[in-house]
Structure formats: C-alpha cells, structure tokens
Design an enzyme around this catalytic site. Structure first.
Site, PDB file in Angstrom:
ATOM      1  CE1 TYR A  45      -7.322 -25.915 -33.394  1.00 37.49           C
ATOM      2  CE2 TYR A  45      -7.996 -27.200 -31.638  1.00 37.49           C
ATOM      3  CZ  TYR A  45      -7.244 -26.100 -32.148  1.00 37.49           C
ATOM      4  OH  TYR A  45      -6.158 -25.882 -31.566  1.00 37.49           O
TER       5      TYR A  45
ATOM      6  CD1 TRP B  80      -6.061 -27.839 -39.244  1.00 34.81           C
ATOM      7  CD2 TRP B  80      -8.134 -28.019 -38.614  1.00 34.81           C
ATOM      8  NE1 TRP B  80      -6.319 -26.672 -38.983  1.00 34.81           N
ATOM      9  CE2 TRP B  80      -7.831 -26.689 -38.541  1.00 34.81           C
ATOM     10  CE3 TRP B  80      -9.561 -27.952 -38.469  1.00 34.81           C
ATOM     11  CZ2 TRP B  80      -8.469 -25.546 -37.891  1.00 34.81           C
ATOM     12  CZ3 TRP B  80     -10.339 -27.113 -37.773  1.00 34.81           C
ATOM     13  CH2 TRP B  80      -9.833 -25.996 -37.553  1.00 34.81           C
TER      14      TRP B  80
ATOM     15  CE1 TYR C 255      -8.671 -22.668 -35.749  1.00 34.97           C
ATOM     16  CE2 TYR C 255      -8.813 -21.753 -37.863  1.00 34.97           C
ATOM     17  CZ  TYR C 255      -8.090 -22.309 -37.064  1.00 34.97           C
ATOM     18  OH  TYR C 255      -6.969 -22.548 -36.880  1.00 34.97           O
TER      19      TYR C 255
ATOM     20  CD  GLN D 161      -2.531 -29.559 -41.012  1.00 33.94           C
ATOM     21  OE1 GLN D 161      -3.285 -30.585 -41.128  1.00 33.94           O
ATOM     22  NE2 GLN D 161      -2.434 -28.954 -39.783  1.00 33.94           N
TER      23      GLN D 161
ATOM     24  N   GLY E  24       1.935 -28.455 -39.008  1.00 30.13           N
ATOM     25  CA  GLY E  24       1.167 -28.895 -37.908  1.00 30.13           C
ATOM     26  C   GLY E  24       1.862 -28.545 -36.643  1.00 30.13           C
TER      27      GLY E  24
ATOM     28  CG  ASP F 239       0.405 -24.496 -35.370  1.00 26.75           C
ATOM     29  OD1 ASP F 239       0.456 -25.409 -35.952  1.00 26.75           O
ATOM     30  OD2 ASP F 239      -0.981 -23.875 -35.379  1.00 26.75           O
TER      31      ASP F 239
ATOM     32  NE  ARG G 217      -4.659 -22.045 -28.879  1.00 26.68           N
ATOM     33  CZ  ARG G 217      -5.009 -22.938 -29.657  1.00 26.68           C
ATOM     34  NH1 ARG G 217      -5.184 -24.172 -28.999  1.00 26.68           N
ATOM     35  NH2 ARG G 217      -5.511 -22.877 -30.697  1.00 26.68           N
TER      36      ARG G 217
ATOM     37  CD  GLU H  92      -5.673 -28.575 -29.339  1.00 22.17           C
ATOM     38  OE1 GLU H  92      -6.102 -27.849 -28.386  1.00 22.17           O
ATOM     39  OE2 GLU H  92      -5.197 -28.195 -30.490  1.00 22.17           O
TER      40      GLU H  92
HETATM   41  C1  GLC Z   1      -3.706 -26.807 -34.667  1.00 17.26           C
HETATM   42  C2  GLC Z   1      -2.432 -27.686 -34.539  1.00 17.26           C
HETATM   43  C3  GLC Z   1      -2.581 -28.422 -35.783  1.00 17.26           C
HETATM   44  C4  GLC Z   1      -3.821 -29.144 -36.290  1.00 17.26           C
HETATM   45  C5  GLC Z   1      -5.062 -28.139 -35.893  1.00 17.26           C
HETATM   46  C6  GLC Z   1      -6.382 -28.753 -35.764  1.00 17.26           C
HETATM   47  O1  GLC Z   1      -3.635 -25.944 -35.392  1.00 17.26           O
HETATM   48  O2  GLC Z   1      -1.338 -27.016 -34.397  1.00 17.26           O
HETATM   49  O3  GLC Z   1      -1.437 -29.358 -35.994  1.00 17.26           O
HETATM   50  O4  GLC Z   1      -3.860 -29.619 -37.314  1.00 17.26           O
HETATM   51  O5  GLC Z   1      -4.894 -27.577 -34.813  1.00 17.26           O
HETATM   52  O6  GLC Z   1      -6.416 -29.875 -34.931  1.00 17.26           O
END
Ligand code: GLC
Length: 468
Positions: free
Chosen positions: A42, A46, A94, A118, A178, A180, A219, A422
C-alpha cells in the site's frame, strides 16, 4: 496483560513502523509528508488510514500528525469530497493505479486521487490530535487552518450523499466503507451480472498485484474484483458526477458502519466549532448528529436483534441482514435503548458469534459467510476493534466495561506478540507463535502503519491514562 517491558518494546516497534512508512513527496512545489499503510504493497495515501495514523503520531511527533492530515486535505476536490486515495506518482506496485480512475479533471494541480471516498474519520482525528497536543496555541492554529475544509467535507456528504435529507449517507462502492468484501455487500453486488461486465474491464484484473505480493486466500475473489472495477469504470464514464452516480449506480447502500462514523463526525465537528466560537454552525452539526442517531435507531431490527443495512440502489429499499461486526458501530451513540444495548452485548459475549479467542471477528463465527482468513469476512482488524472499544466506553453498563477491557487487552497483546499485521486470525489460541506458525497465521501485509498507530492510541488512552 502485557508487562511494562513488553509495552515499551512494542511501542518502540510501532514507532519504527511509522518511521519506515514515512513518505515525502512534492506536489505543486510543496513538500508533503505522509505515511503509507505498508511499503510492501500500500504505497499511496489512504483517507481513513491516515486519519488514524495522525491519532497515533500525535503521541510521537505532533508535527508529523499535522502533516499527515495536511497531505490528506491537499487532495480535497472542489466539491468538498476528500477522496479515499491520494497517489504517489512514482509508485507502481499498487493496483488499481491512478490511470484506472480517470479523475484528472478533479486534480488539484499535480495531486491525483481516486474518485470515491472513505468513512469520515478525519474530523475525529482533527479533534483528537488538537486535544492531545500539549502546545495549545499550535493546536488552535491547526483548527483555524483546517476547519473550513472540514465544513466543505461535511457539506459534500450532506448534499451529495444524503440528497433527501434522511440523516443517512449513501455509499456507492464497497471500498467506500473501507471494509471492501464484507458479506453485507454480497447481495447488492451480486445483482451486477458478471455477463454484463465488458471484457475490457475484466481484463484489468490481470494487473492485480495484491494476490501476487500477498496471499490470494487472504484477499477478495476475482468475481469481487470484476464488480469493483465495473463500478469504477461506470463512474468514470459519468465523469465522477455525484448527482448522476447516486441516482444511477447499480450499487448504493445506506451502511451502518459508515453512518455511525458520520454520527460521530458530526458530534466532533460540533465540538470543534464550539472551540472556535462558531456556535450557529455547532448547532447545525449537533442537529445532523441527532438526525443520524434517530435514523440509525430505525435500522435496528428487533426480530433479528441486530442492525441492518439498506440497499437503496436505483430507488430500491431492500433490507440487508448480515451478521458482521458493523452492527456494533452504533455503540457510538451514548446510552443506547436498553433492548438494543442488551442485544449487542449479548452477541459480543457469545462464543458462537463474536466472543472468539481474539475478538472481534469481522463476521460472526456462526455465520455461513464467515471465512477465517479472507480480509473483511472473518479476520479481526484493529480498526474495527478501536471503534467497538470506544463505543463500549459510551455505554453505562458493567458488561460493556468488562468487554471493553477484554478487547483492549487482547488487541494490544496480539499486536505485541504477533507483530504489526493488517488483520489477524480471530480464533488464535496462543498469541505467541512459533516462527513457522506465525507465517501461516499472520494475515495480510506486515509492518502495517494502521496497526502501529492503533497500538499507540490504545496504549495512551487505555493503559497510560486509564480514560474510558
Ligand atoms: C484496504 C482496506 C482499506 C484500507 C486500505 C489501505 O483496501 O480494505 O480499508 O483503507 O487497504 O490500508
């Protein structure tokens, strides 16, 4: 319970995770300092992660907490929306990348973002970091700097996401919550026929990197992704016009998690406005919070003894009943009616549902949809634990206090003993795992900033100060 030594050691690791994930990038000749969730995958910014990062960073380095939010506000659209992602242009790891979104006409100069939002956690973050900064003048200046941006953010939500003024916001993509691939989106998403999705969109999935860099079993599935990208593609064709999107999107939901956080955001916004003597505005936000509270209470279903979501796509009004931990978010409403509170506490205490060895699983253990490892369909996530912990603290009930202590203690322990992942297996028996076992049980990506920030936040609020 962690020993003093373990607490100190884990705090130090949390500091290092946040330091390692620091990312500096220049846009429009301004240097921004932000934190990426994990450099392993990531590598952008975000929205709700960063709002939380700031709530951890304030206890380490207040200037970094402010910079984290400045960088988020820098991506705010003209219409007030703060997008869910702000891209770091040099990063290619990403997917979906900036080109998939096609939001160029909303860019602030060089700042390219996604097109959805979000949960509105940023208001709470501004309130929290300014209340926990020992330099009160600096905190006051920061509120002055960002308050009107928050006003625009709240105005966006009210105007575009609650056009009928019902007190409930509508989300148009599961990513907006968030959470997903939570089972609560299954029925509504499955209405989108895979056969209707153009091959051009399905082909985009070949560019997915999460299942190459991480484990596919942790995932979302390919079918989930076809539909996610189909929605992005549609909205892009509609040029991210939110009046059109809300009216025509094949997926639209009034979601309990998002709206509980909207309730909380308005409560925090009222407090920020009062601090600045903006009384009239504070009254508006109090009224919005009250309205959302009343609307949320109507989503309680006495027969199912849980909150429900509403599928509202294209004028529909279909009740969605999935037993996920989103049902606990209305605990943010202080002193919930007795029947509701008893119902929620009962579920949290039931080993068949949410009282697992490492609570709170994202889906109830006895739900047919429960999936031990797959993202938001079972694993325990520190962020939803944080919300539930805070909500329990708002309830005047001895059982709530006990549950709260248990979740705080276990969240801190699992992070200290497993590492900064995570998400986690909710059925873990022994948090101290051998290295081999650790590899099997650790879920998602490691060195995760959100988890580091939440460790610091819980440590400072529940261990050091003993606040509720
Ligand atoms: C994933 C999660 C999301 C989060 C992102 C970055 O997409 O589902 O909630 O904000 O990762 O960590």
């Amino acid at each position: 319970m962690l020993s003093r030594k373990q607490q100190e050691e884990t705090k130090e690791v949390a500091r290092r995770v946040l330091e390692d994930n620091k990312y500096e990038v220049s846009f429009n000749e301004i240097l921004y300092r932000r934190t990426v969730p994990s450099k392993k995958f990531y590598v952008h910014q975000w929205k709700w992660d960063s709002a939380t990062h700031a709530m951890g960073l304030i206890h380490l380095d207040p200037e970094r907490a402010y910079d984290e939010l400045r960088s988020l506000f820098a991506g705010q659209w003209e219409n007030g929306m703060i997008p869910h992602m702000i891209f770091n242009p040099a990063e290619t790891k990403y997917f979906p990348s900036a080109d998939v979104w096609g939001t160029g006409h909303h860019a602030r100069g060089e700042i390219i973002t996604s097109g959805i939002t979000q949960p509105p956690l940023i208001t709470k973050s501004v309130l929290y970091i300014t209340e926990h900064d020992s330099d009160k003048e600096r905190a006051g200046r920061f509120i002055d700097e960002v308050l009107d941006k928050l006003v625009d953010d709240h105005a966006y939500f009210k105007k575009y996401r609650d056009p009928k003024d019902m007190g409930l916001l509508t989300i148009v993509h599961p990513w907006e919550t968030g959470t997903d691939n939570s089972p609560r989106f299954d029925d509504a998403m499955e209405r989108i026929e895979l056969a209707d999705i153009p091959d051009r969109v399905k082909d985009l999935n070949k560019r997915r990197t999460d299942i190459k860099l991480g484990k596919a079993a942790h995932r979302p599935t390919p079918q989930d992704y076809y539909r996610y990208l189909y929605l992005v593609d549609l909205f892009r064709q509609w040029q991210w016009n939110y009046t059109t999107i809300i009216e025509q999107s094949p997926f639209a939901m009034q979601d309990v998690l998002f709206n509980s956080l909207w309730y909380e955001a308005n409560r925090c916004m009222a407090l920020l406005c009062r601090k600045k003597g903006r009384t009239k505005e504070a009254e508006t936000y109090e009224a919005w919070a009250d309205q959302t509270k009343e609307a949320l209470l109507t989503l309680w279903n006495p027969e199912f003894k849980q909150f429900i979501d509403m599928d509202v796509a294209k004028g529909r009004s279909v009740m969605i009943r999935e037993n996920t931990n989103a049902i606990f978010l209305p605990l943010y409403i202080p002193d919930l009616p007795e029947e509701i509170l008893e119902g929620l506490l009962q579920k949290l205490s039931d080993p068949q549902e949410y009282a697992t060895s490492f609570p709170v699983p994202t889906t109830a253990l006895n739900s047919p949809k429960f999936d031990l490892m797959r993202y938001w369909r079972g694993p325990t996530w520190p962020i939803t634990n944080l919300f539930i912990i805070e909500g329990l603290g708002r309830q005047n009930h001895p059982k709530a206090k006990k549950l709260q202590e248990n979740i705080v203690g276990k969240t801190l322990a699992v992070i200290a003993e497993q590492g900064f992942y995570e998400y986690y297996d909710p059925t873990l028996q022994n948090y101290q795992l051998s290295n081999k076992h650790k590899d099997e049980k650790a879920l998602g990506f490691g060195s995760f900033s959100w988890t580091a920030a939440i460790f610091l936040y819980l440590y400072h609020n529940y261990i050091v100060t003993g606040e509720k």
